[in-house]
Design a protein around this motif. Structure first.
Motif, PDB file in Angstrom:
ATOM      1  N   ARG A  89      37.990 -16.850   6.807  1.00  0.00           N
ATOM      2  CA  ARG A  89      36.622 -16.371   6.626  1.00  0.00           C
ATOM      3  C   ARG A  89      36.537 -14.934   6.119  1.00  0.00           C
ATOM      4  O   ARG A  89      35.484 -14.493   5.685  1.00  0.00           O
ATOM      5  N   MET A  90      37.630 -14.197   6.223  1.00  0.00           N
ATOM      6  CA  MET A  90      37.624 -12.783   5.813  1.00  0.00           C
ATOM      7  C   MET A  90      39.044 -12.350   5.506  1.00  0.00           C
ATOM      8  O   MET A  90      39.990 -13.039   5.880  1.00  0.00           O
ATOM      9  N   PRO A  91      39.214 -11.206   4.833  1.00  0.00           N
ATOM     10  CA  PRO A  91      40.557 -10.713   4.538  1.00  0.00           C
ATOM     11  C   PRO A  91      41.352 -10.489   5.832  1.00  0.00           C
ATOM     12  O   PRO A  91      40.802 -10.117   6.870  1.00  0.00           O
ATOM     13  N   LEU A  92      42.638 -10.725   5.735  1.00  0.00           N
ATOM     14  CA  LEU A  92      43.525 -10.627   6.892  1.00  0.00           C
ATOM     15  C   LEU A  92      43.431  -9.273   7.586  1.00  0.00           C
ATOM     16  O   LEU A  92      43.343  -9.208   8.814  1.00  0.00           O
ATOM     17  N   ALA A  93      43.446  -8.186   6.841  1.00  0.00           N
ATOM     18  CA  ALA A  93      43.410  -6.858   7.450  1.00  0.00           C
ATOM     19  C   ALA A  93      42.104  -6.642   8.221  1.00  0.00           C
ATOM     20  O   ALA A  93      42.106  -6.039   9.300  1.00  0.00           O
ATOM     21  N   VAL A  94      40.998  -7.150   7.706  1.00  0.00           N
ATOM     22  CA  VAL A  94      39.708  -7.015   8.389  1.00  0.00           C
ATOM     23  C   VAL A  94      39.703  -7.868   9.659  1.00  0.00           C
ATOM     24  O   VAL A  94      39.267  -7.415  10.729  1.00  0.00           O
ATOM     25  N   ALA A  95      40.181  -9.101   9.549  1.00  0.00           N
ATOM     26  CA  ALA A  95      40.246  -9.982  10.720  1.00  0.00           C
ATOM     27  C   ALA A  95      41.126  -9.368  11.804  1.00  0.00           C
ATOM     28  O   ALA A  95      40.766  -9.356  12.981  1.00  0.00           O
ATOM     29  N   ASN A  96      42.275  -8.840  11.402  1.00  0.00           N
ATOM     30  CA  ASN A  96      43.191  -8.234  12.369  1.00  0.00           C
ATOM     31  C   ASN A  96      42.549  -7.004  13.004  1.00  0.00           C
ATOM     32  O   ASN A  96      42.679  -6.777  14.205  1.00  0.00           O
TER      33      ASN A  96
END
Length: 143
Positions: free
Chosen positions: A29-36
């Motif tokens: 649903r969102m970029p990995l860095a943002v999700a993390n």
């Protein structure tokens, strides 16, 4: 110290496993860095409370403790994100199992470092200054 580490692992591990599941749900649903980053912030608030109350049985609390703990998480965030980005550099489409193995391994290593800093710095017992101890004793005796 061993009992505190076991409590730290149980509390942190539980939050870490829940975070891992949430990361899987957010990944598409969102970029990995943002999700993390999102998972890291929320799990840090929860884990800091658990570690203070359960792992270290400390009476310290408040935003100062959360800020200090948050700084340790910034390092953990960089470490876990770096591990995942490294995985993607080596393997462009890793399986969810591989991705989770890398994420959880990096989280475990970062967790060991966090335990040391939280125990020795953030939730360390502060020595009571001699004057303060005497004043408290005088209040108790006077009462």
């Amino acid at each position: 110290m061993i009992a505190a580490f076991v409590r730290f692992v149980v509390c942190g591990g539980g939050v870490g496993l829940a975070s891992s599941g949430v990361l899987v749900l957010l990944h598409d649903r969102m970029p990995l860095a943002v999700a993390n980053a999102l998972v890291t912030v929320v799990s840090t608030l929860i884990a800091t409370e658990l570690h203070g109350r359960v792992s270290f049985r400390s009476e310290r609390g408040g935003w100062g403790v959360h800020l200090q703990s948050g700084l340790t998480v910034l390092v953990s965030y960089a470490f876990t994100t770096g591990a995942l980005l490294g995985l993607y550099a080596v393997q462009s489409a890793p399986s969810v199992l591989t991705e989770q193995a890398v994420y959880l391994s990096a989280s475990a290593l970062a967790g060991i470092g966090r335990f040391a800093v939280l125990r020795l710095v953030v939730f360390a017992e502060r020595p009571v200054p001699a004057g303060a101890a005497l004043s408290r004793a005088a209040v108790v005796i006077a009462a």
